[in-house]
Design a protein around this motif. Structure first.
Motif, short mmCIF file in Angstrom:
data_model
loop_
_atom_site.label_atom_id
_atom_site.label_comp_id
_atom_site.label_asym_id
_atom_site.label_seq_id
_atom_site.Cartn_x
_atom_site.Cartn_y
_atom_site.Cartn_z
N ALA A 5 0.70 -1.15 0.04
CA ALA A 5 -0.07 -0.04 0.11
C ALA A 5 0.72 1.43 -0.16
O ALA A 5 0.62 2.10 -0.39
CB ALA A 5 -0.77 0.16 1.32
N GLY A 6 2.22 1.24 0.48
CA GLY A 6 3.01 2.33 0.74
C GLY A 6 4.19 1.83 1.14
O GLY A 6 4.26 0.94 1.82
N PHE A 7 5.14 2.92 1.34
CA PHE A 7 6.64 2.91 1.78
C PHE A 7 7.00 4.25 1.86
O PHE A 7 6.94 5.41 1.17
CB PHE A 7 7.68 2.13 0.78
N CYS A 27 -6.81 -6.31 5.30
CA CYS A 27 -6.76 -6.62 6.44
C CYS A 27 -8.21 -6.91 6.88
O CYS A 27 -9.10 -6.39 6.16
CB CYS A 27 -6.61 -5.15 7.32
N LYS A 28 -8.50 -8.06 7.68
CA LYS A 28 -9.80 -8.41 8.04
C LYS A 28 -10.44 -7.81 9.13
O LYS A 28 -11.48 -8.16 9.54
CB LYS A 28 -9.90 -9.87 8.03
N HIS A 29 -9.62 -7.13 10.06
CA HIS A 29 -10.05 -6.49 11.42
C HIS A 29 -11.35 -5.66 11.45
O HIS A 29 -12.17 -5.60 11.99
CB HIS A 29 -8.98 -6.11 12.03
N ASP A 38 -8.54 2.59 3.34
CA ASP A 38 -8.03 1.99 1.92
C ASP A 38 -7.29 1.05 2.07
O ASP A 38 -7.52 -0.25 1.17
CB ASP A 38 -7.59 3.18 1.20
N MET A 39 -6.24 0.77 2.83
CA MET A 39 -5.39 -0.56 2.95
C MET A 39 -5.94 -1.64 3.18
O MET A 39 -5.29 -2.64 3.13
CB MET A 39 -4.05 -0.01 4.00
N GLN A 40 -7.24 -1.66 3.86
CA GLN A 40 -7.85 -2.86 4.26
C GLN A 40 -8.16 -3.81 3.07
O GLN A 40 -8.32 -5.03 3.08
CB GLN A 40 -9.21 -2.61 4.81
N ASN A 41 -8.34 -3.05 1.81
CA ASN A 41 -8.58 -3.88 0.61
C ASN A 41 -6.99 -4.72 0.03
O ASN A 41 -6.12 -4.11 -0.07
CB ASN A 41 -8.96 -2.78 -0.38
N PHE A 42 -7.50 -5.96 -0.01
CA PHE A 42 -6.45 -6.92 -0.60
C PHE A 42 -5.66 -6.56 -1.72
O PHE A 42 -4.49 -7.17 -2.00
CB PHE A 42 -6.67 -8.12 -0.23
N ASN A 43 -6.53 -5.84 -2.60
CA ASN A 43 -5.83 -5.36 -3.72
C ASN A 43 -5.36 -4.01 -3.92
O ASN A 43 -5.00 -3.66 -5.14
CB ASN A 43 -6.94 -5.65 -5.00
N GLY A 72 -3.07 -1.90 6.34
CA GLY A 72 -3.43 -3.31 6.54
C GLY A 72 -2.81 -4.11 7.59
O GLY A 72 -2.68 -3.58 8.62
N GLU A 73 -2.79 -5.39 7.33
CA GLU A 73 -2.50 -6.26 8.42
C GLU A 73 -1.06 -7.09 7.96
O GLU A 73 -1.28 -7.84 7.06
CB GLU A 73 -3.64 -7.05 8.64
#
Length: 163
Positions: A5-7, A27-29, A38-43, A72-73
């Motif tokens: 998602a980023g660095f 992320c599934k939480h 936005d980073m929860q989306n696996f794509n 994300g996770e």
């Protein structure tokens, strides 16, 4: 390949000292009030090679003292992150990781990839973000239910050692 998602080449807010930060996707939480929704989306983001990420980290040495995995996770991409974590540790950098899982959930998961990743982490900030517990939080956590855990000492002593 990692879904990234980023660095950030350098940051002082995602762990102690100047560090590079890798944000992974997925992320599934679904924490209410998540600041990386936005980073929860696996794509979300881009597929990036481990070599590319590691080269960016190496480019930041000796300025940085460590690397942080966030999302994300991170534990949803544990297998690939373990490979990267080994390389980071070989560079003598410390490794912090933010996760919505608790330390105990990771240990109980019996997921070999999650357990392997945990073994390479120096400091784990664990627990789901809780919007109602975000007042008067210690540095490096988002809500007071989250803990800053010394993973190496916790694994060795078989009890949680808080920093």
């Amino acid at each position: 390949m990692l879904q990234v998602a980023g660095f950030l080449d350098n940051s002082t807010v995602n762990g102690k000292g100047l560090r590079s930060v890798l944000f992974v996707s997925g992320c599934k939480h679904n924490c209410i009030g998540c600041h990386n929704k936005d980073m929860q989306n696996f794509n979300y983001g881009d597929k990036v090679s481990l070599d590319y990420i590691f080269n960016r980290i190496q480019h930041n040495v000796p300025l940085i003292s460590g690397v942080t995995f966030s999302g994300g996770e991170p534990f949803e991409q544990a297998e690939q992150l373990t490979i990267l974590a080994k390389k980071i540790k070989d560079e003598d950098l410390n490794l912090w990781c933010y996760t919505g899982y608790t330390y105990e959930e990771i240990l109980r998961s019996n997921d070999k990839h999650k357990l392997n990743l945990l073994k390479h982490i120096d400091v784990l900030i664990d627990g789901k973000f809780n919007k109602s517990l975000k007042e008067d939080v210690p540095k490096y956590v988002g809500s007071t239910n989250q803990r800053i855990i010394n993973v190496k000492e916790s694994l060795k002593s078989e009890k949680i050692i808080i920093l």
